[in-house]
Design an enzyme around this catalytic site. Sequence first.
Site, PDB file in Angstrom:
ATOM      1  N   ASP A  47       6.508   0.589  -3.450  1.00 49.55           N
ATOM      2  CA  ASP A  47       5.085   0.338  -3.243  1.00 49.55           C
ATOM      3  C   ASP A  47       4.541   1.371  -2.243  1.00 49.55           C
ATOM      4  O   ASP A  47       5.287   1.971  -1.478  1.00 49.55           O
ATOM      5  CB  ASP A  47       4.892  -1.083  -2.700  1.00 49.55           C
ATOM      6  CG  ASP A  47       3.422  -1.497  -2.704  1.00 49.55           C
ATOM      7  OD1 ASP A  47       3.046  -2.385  -1.920  1.00 49.55           O
ATOM      8  OD2 ASP A  47       2.635  -0.890  -3.474  1.00 49.55           O
ATOM      9  N   ASN A  48       3.234   1.590  -2.278  1.00 49.98           N
ATOM     10  CA  ASN A  48       2.512   2.336  -1.240  1.00 49.98           C
ATOM     11  C   ASN A  48       2.888   3.803  -1.086  1.00 49.98           C
ATOM     12  O   ASN A  48       2.837   4.335   0.029  1.00 49.98           O
ATOM     13  CB  ASN A  48       2.702   1.648   0.125  1.00 49.98           C
ATOM     14  CG  ASN A  48       2.425   0.190   0.058  1.00 49.98           C
ATOM     15  OD1 ASN A  48       3.333  -0.627   0.205  1.00 49.98           O
ATOM     16  ND2 ASN A  48       1.187  -0.166  -0.215  1.00 49.98           N
ATOM     17  N   ASP A  81       9.276  -1.943  -0.066  1.00 46.18           N
ATOM     18  CA  ASP A  81       7.926  -2.334   0.349  1.00 46.18           C
ATOM     19  C   ASP A  81       7.906  -2.600   1.845  1.00 46.18           C
ATOM     20  O   ASP A  81       7.206  -3.510   2.315  1.00 46.18           O
ATOM     21  CB  ASP A  81       7.496  -3.586  -0.437  1.00 46.18           C
ATOM     22  CG  ASP A  81       6.013  -3.869  -0.279  1.00 46.18           C
ATOM     23  OD1 ASP A  81       5.607  -5.041  -0.475  1.00 46.18           O
ATOM     24  OD2 ASP A  81       5.241  -2.936   0.066  1.00 46.18           O
ATOM     25  N   LYS A  94       6.989   2.766   5.558  1.00 48.32           N
ATOM     26  CA  LYS A  94       7.084   3.929   4.659  1.00 48.32           C
ATOM     27  C   LYS A  94       7.964   5.010   5.253  1.00 48.32           C
ATOM     28  O   LYS A  94       8.581   5.770   4.534  1.00 48.32           O
ATOM     29  CB  LYS A  94       5.679   4.473   4.361  1.00 48.32           C
ATOM     30  CG  LYS A  94       4.662   3.374   4.045  1.00 48.32           C
ATOM     31  CD  LYS A  94       5.179   2.442   2.953  1.00 48.32           C
ATOM     32  CE  LYS A  94       4.596   1.035   3.048  1.00 48.32           C
ATOM     33  NZ  LYS A  94       5.486   0.048   2.376  1.00 48.32           N
ATOM     34  N   GLU A 146      -3.703  -3.210  -2.971  1.00 45.37           N
ATOM     35  CA  GLU A 146      -3.931  -4.646  -3.162  1.00 45.37           C
ATOM     36  C   GLU A 146      -5.336  -5.058  -2.691  1.00 45.37           C
ATOM     37  O   GLU A 146      -5.799  -4.658  -1.641  1.00 45.37           O
ATOM     38  CB  GLU A 146      -2.881  -5.487  -2.414  1.00 45.37           C
ATOM     39  CG  GLU A 146      -2.648  -5.141  -0.968  1.00 45.37           C
ATOM     40  CD  GLU A 146      -1.499  -4.162  -0.786  1.00 45.37           C
ATOM     41  OE1 GLU A 146      -1.244  -3.364  -1.716  1.00 45.37           O
ATOM     42  OE2 GLU A 146      -0.873  -4.158   0.261  1.00 45.37           O
TER      43      GLU A 146
HETATM   44  O1  LIG Z   1       1.147  -2.691   0.668  1.00 46.93           O
HETATM   45  C1  LIG Z   1       0.985  -2.264   1.944  1.00 46.93           C
HETATM   46  C2  LIG Z   1      -0.247  -1.824   2.412  1.00 46.93           C
HETATM   47  C3  LIG Z   1      -0.374  -1.388   3.743  1.00 46.93           C
HETATM   48  C4  LIG Z   1      -1.711  -0.916   4.218  1.00 46.93           C
HETATM   49  C5  LIG Z   1      -2.139  -1.220   5.521  1.00 46.93           C
HETATM   50  C6  LIG Z   1      -3.396  -0.789   5.943  1.00 46.93           C
HETATM   51  C7  LIG Z   1      -4.212  -0.049   5.076  1.00 46.93           C
HETATM   52  F1  LIG Z   1      -5.421   0.349   5.502  1.00 46.93           F
HETATM   53  C8  LIG Z   1      -3.780   0.254   3.798  1.00 46.93           C
HETATM   54  C9  LIG Z   1      -2.527  -0.183   3.369  1.00 46.93           C
HETATM   55  C10 LIG Z   1       0.721  -1.410   4.610  1.00 46.93           C
HETATM   56  C11 LIG Z   1       1.973  -1.852   4.139  1.00 46.93           C
HETATM   57  N1  LIG Z   1       3.060  -1.878   4.968  1.00 46.93           N
HETATM   58  C12 LIG Z   1       4.235  -2.325   4.494  1.00 46.93           C
HETATM   59  C13 LIG Z   1       4.369  -2.738   3.178  1.00 46.93           C
HETATM   60  N2  LIG Z   1       3.318  -2.699   2.322  1.00 46.93           N
HETATM   61  C14 LIG Z   1       2.108  -2.283   2.787  1.00 46.93           C
HETATM   62 MG   LIG Z   2       3.205  -2.808   0.082  1.00 43.99          MG
END
Ligand SMILES: Oc1cc(-c2ccc(F)cc2)cc2nccnc12
Ligand SMILES: [Mg+2]
Length: 218
Positions: A173-174, A145, A148, A203
Amino acid sequence: SFVSLRQRILSAVQKNATRGDPRSVIRAIDQFCSQKEWAMNVGNEKGCILDSVVSEVNPATVLELGTYCGYSTVRIASLLPPYAKFITLEFNPDFAAVARQVIAWAGLEDKVKIKPCLVEGASSDWIPKIKEQFGIKTFDLVFLDHWKEHYLSDTKLMEECGLLRKGSVLLADNVICPGAPDYVEYVRSSPRYKSHYFRSHLEYTKAEENLWYLGIIE
Ligand SMILES: Oc1cc(-c2ccc(F)cc2)cc2nccnc12
Ligand SMILES: [Mg+2]
């Protein structure tokens, strides 16, 4: 003076959660992030999927890449048996500082205490050192997580360092948003992995997202 989002999340925990009660810490963060300000915690919908995977794997050794404010750290740690070894890596020292206090508020600081359980620094620097630093042979569960762009390189690094075995589970995740297409391509085409995804949502939003489950079969 300016109060950062991570500080506002910590304040919401200290104001609304009961010390020593992990579930109240999770609830306080989810309420803050759904009612006040979005933040990149895994959230409750994906968090329930994470809980079910942790409960099913019942891991003795867990690695989390990307601690942020400690939301998923608290979710995972509250489900682990007392003998379990749990390491969470966070690159950003400001996030790590908040996560330590959130984990402590939940009363889990000894549960994730593999000195130091919350390790600050780059995952690529730390992964090769985990065996000798923490006395861990392989991980039963890895939760990816963090950034990416590092999913694929860190997974290959864990393989090369012999930290993964037949039966190890990787949960990412993601994989849709922000997305890790090279990682998905690699694991889907590799005979080493049996992959499966759980449909969910980003989320605190209605945007589609998946949690990507990988079982290592060879
Ligand atoms: O769960 C997540 C969501 C997002 C993220 C940011 C901005 C958006 F618009 C959409 C999703 C970034 C993340 N970076 C590291 C770990 N987890 C993440
Ligand atoms: Mg995440």
